[in-house]
Design a protein around this motif. Structure first.
Motif, PDB file in Angstrom:
ATOM      1  N   TYR A 174      28.143 -16.195  12.588  1.00 45.32           N
ATOM      2  CA  TYR A 174      28.922 -17.293  13.174  1.00 45.32           C
ATOM      3  C   TYR A 174      29.001 -17.200  14.691  1.00 45.32           C
ATOM      4  O   TYR A 174      29.216 -18.197  15.377  1.00 45.32           O
ATOM      5  CB  TYR A 174      30.336 -17.298  12.580  1.00 45.32           C
ATOM      6  CG  TYR A 174      31.178 -18.457  13.052  1.00 45.32           C
ATOM      7  CD1 TYR A 174      31.043 -19.717  12.487  1.00 45.32           C
ATOM      8  CD2 TYR A 174      32.099 -18.284  14.088  1.00 45.32           C
ATOM      9  CE1 TYR A 174      31.802 -20.784  12.930  1.00 45.32           C
ATOM     10  CE2 TYR A 174      32.872 -19.341  14.547  1.00 45.32           C
ATOM     11  CZ  TYR A 174      32.723 -20.592  13.966  1.00 45.32           C
ATOM     12  OH  TYR A 174      33.471 -21.659  14.404  1.00 45.32           O
ATOM     13  N   SER A 175      28.789 -16.007  15.241  1.00 43.29           N
ATOM     14  CA  SER A 175      28.920 -15.820  16.687  1.00 43.29           C
ATOM     15  C   SER A 175      27.818 -16.513  17.478  1.00 43.29           C
ATOM     16  O   SER A 175      27.903 -16.604  18.710  1.00 43.29           O
ATOM     17  CB  SER A 175      28.914 -14.330  17.022  1.00 43.29           C
ATOM     18  OG  SER A 175      27.645 -13.749  16.736  1.00 43.29           O
ATOM     19  N   PRO A 184      26.906 -22.614  20.113  1.00 38.58           N
ATOM     20  CA  PRO A 184      26.838 -23.955  19.507  1.00 38.58           C
ATOM     21  C   PRO A 184      25.470 -24.615  19.597  1.00 38.58           C
ATOM     22  O   PRO A 184      25.171 -25.536  18.833  1.00 38.58           O
ATOM     23  CB  PRO A 184      27.888 -24.748  20.285  1.00 38.58           C
ATOM     24  CG  PRO A 184      28.119 -23.970  21.541  1.00 38.58           C
ATOM     25  CD  PRO A 184      27.892 -22.551  21.200  1.00 38.58           C
ATOM     26  N   TRP A 244      22.792 -24.053  13.805  1.00 40.58           N
ATOM     27  CA  TRP A 244      23.716 -25.190  13.748  1.00 40.58           C
ATOM     28  C   TRP A 244      22.999 -26.534  13.840  1.00 40.58           C
ATOM     29  O   TRP A 244      23.643 -27.577  13.832  1.00 40.58           O
ATOM     30  CB  TRP A 244      24.757 -25.086  14.860  1.00 40.58           C
ATOM     31  CG  TRP A 244      25.429 -23.760  14.950  1.00 40.58           C
ATOM     32  CD1 TRP A 244      25.473 -22.928  16.029  1.00 40.58           C
ATOM     33  CD2 TRP A 244      26.177 -23.095  13.917  1.00 40.58           C
ATOM     34  NE1 TRP A 244      26.178 -21.791  15.751  1.00 40.58           N
ATOM     35  CE2 TRP A 244      26.631 -21.864  14.452  1.00 40.58           C
ATOM     36  CE3 TRP A 244      26.506 -23.418  12.599  1.00 40.58           C
ATOM     37  CZ2 TRP A 244      27.383 -20.963  13.720  1.00 40.58           C
ATOM     38  CZ3 TRP A 244      27.254 -22.514  11.865  1.00 40.58           C
ATOM     39  CH2 TRP A 244      27.686 -21.317  12.420  1.00 40.58           C
ATOM     40  N   LYS A 289      32.547 -30.048   6.051  1.00 40.23           N
ATOM     41  CA  LYS A 289      32.411 -29.267   7.273  1.00 40.23           C
ATOM     42  C   LYS A 289      31.158 -28.401   7.272  1.00 40.23           C
ATOM     43  O   LYS A 289      30.440 -28.333   8.273  1.00 40.23           O
ATOM     44  CB  LYS A 289      33.662 -28.402   7.456  1.00 40.23           C
ATOM     45  CG  LYS A 289      33.636 -27.532   8.703  1.00 40.23           C
ATOM     46  CD  LYS A 289      35.018 -26.968   9.029  1.00 40.23           C
ATOM     47  CE  LYS A 289      35.513 -25.993   8.007  1.00 40.23           C
ATOM     48  NZ  LYS A 289      36.781 -25.331   8.451  1.00 40.23           N
ATOM     49  N   TRP A 290      30.877 -27.765   6.123  1.00 39.84           N
ATOM     50  CA  TRP A 290      29.804 -26.792   6.079  1.00 39.84           C
ATOM     51  C   TRP A 290      28.474 -27.342   5.572  1.00 39.84           C
ATOM     52  O   TRP A 290      27.410 -26.885   5.991  1.00 39.84           O
ATOM     53  CB  TRP A 290      30.217 -25.602   5.209  1.00 39.84           C
ATOM     54  CG  TRP A 290      31.156 -24.671   5.905  1.00 39.84           C
ATOM     55  CD1 TRP A 290      32.514 -24.639   5.791  1.00 39.84           C
ATOM     56  CD2 TRP A 290      30.820 -23.667   6.851  1.00 39.84           C
ATOM     57  NE1 TRP A 290      33.043 -23.665   6.599  1.00 39.84           N
ATOM     58  CE2 TRP A 290      32.018 -23.049   7.258  1.00 39.84           C
ATOM     59  CE3 TRP A 290      29.619 -23.217   7.389  1.00 39.84           C
ATOM     60  CZ2 TRP A 290      32.049 -22.015   8.184  1.00 39.84           C
ATOM     61  CZ3 TRP A 290      29.643 -22.183   8.307  1.00 39.84           C
ATOM     62  CH2 TRP A 290      30.848 -21.593   8.700  1.00 39.84           C
ATOM     63  N   LYS A 304      28.346 -26.758  14.799  1.00 35.61           N
ATOM     64  CA  LYS A 304      29.061 -25.525  14.464  1.00 35.61           C
ATOM     65  C   LYS A 304      30.470 -25.857  13.962  1.00 35.61           C
ATOM     66  O   LYS A 304      31.270 -26.461  14.680  1.00 35.61           O
ATOM     67  CB  LYS A 304      29.155 -24.621  15.690  1.00 35.61           C
ATOM     68  CG  LYS A 304      29.773 -23.266  15.418  1.00 35.61           C
ATOM     69  CD  LYS A 304      29.660 -22.359  16.631  1.00 35.61           C
ATOM     70  CE  LYS A 304      30.231 -20.964  16.315  1.00 35.61           C
ATOM     71  NZ  LYS A 304      30.052 -20.023  17.453  1.00 35.61           N
ATOM     72  N   PRO A 305      30.796 -25.478  12.723  1.00 33.36           N
ATOM     73  CA  PRO A 305      32.117 -25.783  12.182  1.00 33.36           C
ATOM     74  C   PRO A 305      33.200 -24.965  12.895  1.00 33.36           C
ATOM     75  O   PRO A 305      32.964 -23.845  13.334  1.00 33.36           O
ATOM     76  CB  PRO A 305      32.019 -25.379  10.706  1.00 33.36           C
ATOM     77  CG  PRO A 305      30.572 -25.180  10.448  1.00 33.36           C
ATOM     78  CD  PRO A 305      29.957 -24.793  11.750  1.00 33.36           C
ATOM     79  N   GLN A 306      34.379 -25.537  12.972  1.00 36.25           N
ATOM     80  CA  GLN A 306      35.515 -24.802  13.499  1.00 36.25           C
ATOM     81  C   GLN A 306      36.150 -23.982  12.376  1.00 36.25           C
ATOM     82  O   GLN A 306      36.284 -24.464  11.253  1.00 36.25           O
ATOM     83  CB  GLN A 306      36.563 -25.757  14.071  1.00 36.25           C
ATOM     84  CG  GLN A 306      36.110 -26.498  15.324  1.00 36.25           C
ATOM     85  CD  GLN A 306      35.796 -25.555  16.465  1.00 36.25           C
ATOM     86  OE1 GLN A 306      36.592 -24.669  16.773  1.00 36.25           O
ATOM     87  NE2 GLN A 306      34.653 -25.751  17.125  1.00 36.25           N
ATOM     88  N   LEU A 307      36.517 -22.755  12.649  1.00 32.12           N
ATOM     89  CA  LEU A 307      37.162 -21.910  11.645  1.00 32.12           C
ATOM     90  C   LEU A 307      38.658 -22.182  11.639  1.00 32.12           C
ATOM     91  O   LEU A 307      39.252 -22.414  12.687  1.00 32.12           O
ATOM     92  CB  LEU A 307      36.892 -20.433  11.935  1.00 32.12           C
ATOM     93  CG  LEU A 307      35.440 -19.990  11.871  1.00 32.12           C
ATOM     94  CD1 LEU A 307      35.349 -18.477  12.091  1.00 32.12           C
ATOM     95  CD2 LEU A 307      34.819 -20.343  10.523  1.00 32.12           C
TER      96      LEU A 307
END
Length: 467
Positions: free
Chosen positions: A372-373, A376, A381, A457-458, A464-467
């Motif tokens: 995830y890091s 964007p 993504w 979202k996914w 890139k989805p927001q957590l």
């Protein structure tokens, strides 16, 4: 399939019924479609019938790179058929018979073989098609999607079909949604070995040649079928009713100990995966390592194939875990359309994360955070996971975002519900084809939770989805 990444199919029964000409004339016979309706590959596959079994008799002469084949295809008519199509690329057809009678046929386009039987086929009728063919099969190269089909090696050949290589070596309804059982009888020089999917049946020597017979008893999509011919070191073992066939190209100078190590690793991984996912779906396993220059490993049903140039002589754990996870995700439970391939690759990649967690290395959460890091603008993504586009079905998006989506679902449901859901999904659709929408609905019904926001979202939204 594993590719280099930036971040590191109820049996119908029917009889052939002779119908009076006057009654038959009233039947509205129509051609089956010359495509299976997949938007990514509209000319792959065909409509109007459902294949139940492929009986393939092949003879290959490696020195001449020449293949002679007879395919006997058993199918059920899904409509009143005047004619139907098969997929076959490049090879020369000698004859086509339907129900034992000579049929008319013609070639068109890249791989269309149009067959017109002597009389129409009625809805529900079970029929056989026998195609005799020969020639020099060849690989099919597609720049975004790599190389598939009949790949010649220094001592033989290996057939790898994902996504569209099957038609390079046998006439086929080349769509993932038409699963069938298979038998293989492969004749090669007696100093060589012929391997295929499923259970080893026999090897019989006739003069300077040997006939190797194999049987895949469980339904299989054509993209997962496989033949490997060459000078192999082979180890056959059996444990708990499960046959394992492990083979290394002899040029790799594999020792018996290396074969035993690979076989043991396969059994260890399958035992662990069976606890997670439910019973192993096939009656045989193993793996093949050869020099192929294709740049990937492939989850060919019940017996994955590894390219030495990618995996090395001893495939590492993550490759073995990934391709064996596909035996459940992709081979047993198969997306009917290619846009849903994340259901294969996302779960197989996530199984690598679970293996890491199992071994006391990085946890799945740590693997998730690492993936995830990515910034964007990263490739992971770019695009929509649930519909990545034809040329992107093997992109990082499908593998890494797919795995992140699986982890997000696990976190949303909790471990107990998540792993029970996975086992129930695989048991409910064993041997069948599926879609993302089906998985979404199944997950909601099983868990009792509304998951629209998570899937939107996914799975259904780019970026890139927001957590």
């Amino acid at each position: 399939m594993t590719v280099p990444r930036l971040l590191a199919a109820t049996t119908l029964t029917a009889s052939l019924v002779l119908v009076p000409v006057s009654a038959d004339a009233a039947v509205d016979y129509r051609p089956g479609s010359a495509g299976a309706g997949d938007p990514y590959f509209p000319k792959m596959g065909n409509g109007g019938y459902d294949v139940r079994h492929y009986g393939l008799r092949l003879e290959y002469a490696p020195a001449a790179k020449h293949l002679t084949g007879t395919a006997t295809i058993t199918a059920i008519a899904l409509q009143n058929l005047s004619r139907f199509n098969l997929d076959l690329h490049g090879l020369t057809v000698q004859s086509v018979r339907v129900g034992g009678k000579a049929a008319k046929w013609k070639r068109s386009g890249f791989q269309e073989l149009t067959v017109t039987p002597a009389k129409g086929l009625r809805l529900g009728e079970r029929f056989t098609v026998t195609v005799r063919y020969s020639g020099h099969p060849d690989k099919i190269a597609d720049q975004p999607l790599g190389t598939s089909g009949w790949i010649t090696t220094s001592d033989g050949a290996v057939a790898l079909n994902q996504p569209f290589g099957a038609a390079s070596w046998f006439p086929v309804n080349d769509t993932p949604k038409d699963k069938a059982t298979y038998t293989f009888a492969v004749t090669v020089p007696k100093n060589l070995t012929a391997l295929a999917n499923g259970d080893f049946v026999s090897r019989k020597v006739k003069g300077g040649k040997a006939v190797h017979r194999w049987r895949m008893r469980q339904p299989m999509s054509s993209e997962l079928s496989m033949v490997a011919i060459g000078d192999y070191e082979v180890l056959r073992t059996r444990s708990g009713g499960l046959q394992s066939v492990t083979a290394f190209d002899s040029a790799l100078a594999a020792s018996k100990k290396q074969l035993q190590t690979y076989d043991k690793k396969t059994r260890t991984v399958l035992k662990w995966q069976s606890k997670l996912f439910g019973p192993y779906p096939f009656t045989s396993t193993g793996g093949i390592v050869d020099k192929l220059d294709v740049g990937y490993s492939l989850e060919t049903q019940a017996r994955p194939v590894h390219d030495w140039n990618t995996s090395g002589q001893n495939p590492p754990d993550d490759l073995v875990v990934h391709e064996l996870a596909h035996q459940w995700f992709g081979d047993s439970v198969t997306p009917a359309k290619w846009r849903d391939i994340w259901l294969n690759e996302g779960f197989a990649t996530y199984t690598e994360w679970l293996w890491s967690e199992r071994n006391g290395e990085r946890t799945a959460e740590q693997r998730f955070r690492g993936a995830y890091s990515a910034g964007p603008g990263a490739d992971v993504w770019k695009g929509v996971l649930g519909d990545p586009g034809r040329d992107h079905i093997f992109d990082n998006l499908v593998y890494q975002r797919g795995a992140m989506t699986v982890h997000a679902l696990r976190k949303e449901l909790g471990d107990d519900v998540f792993f029970r859901l996975v086992r129930a999904w695989l048991a409910s659709y064993r041997g069948k084809t599926v879609s993302t929408r089906q998985f979404h609905a199944f997950a909601e019904k099983f868990s009792g939770k509304q998951l629209d926001a998570l899937f939107k979202k996914w799975v259904y939204t780019a970026g890139k989805p927001q957590l």
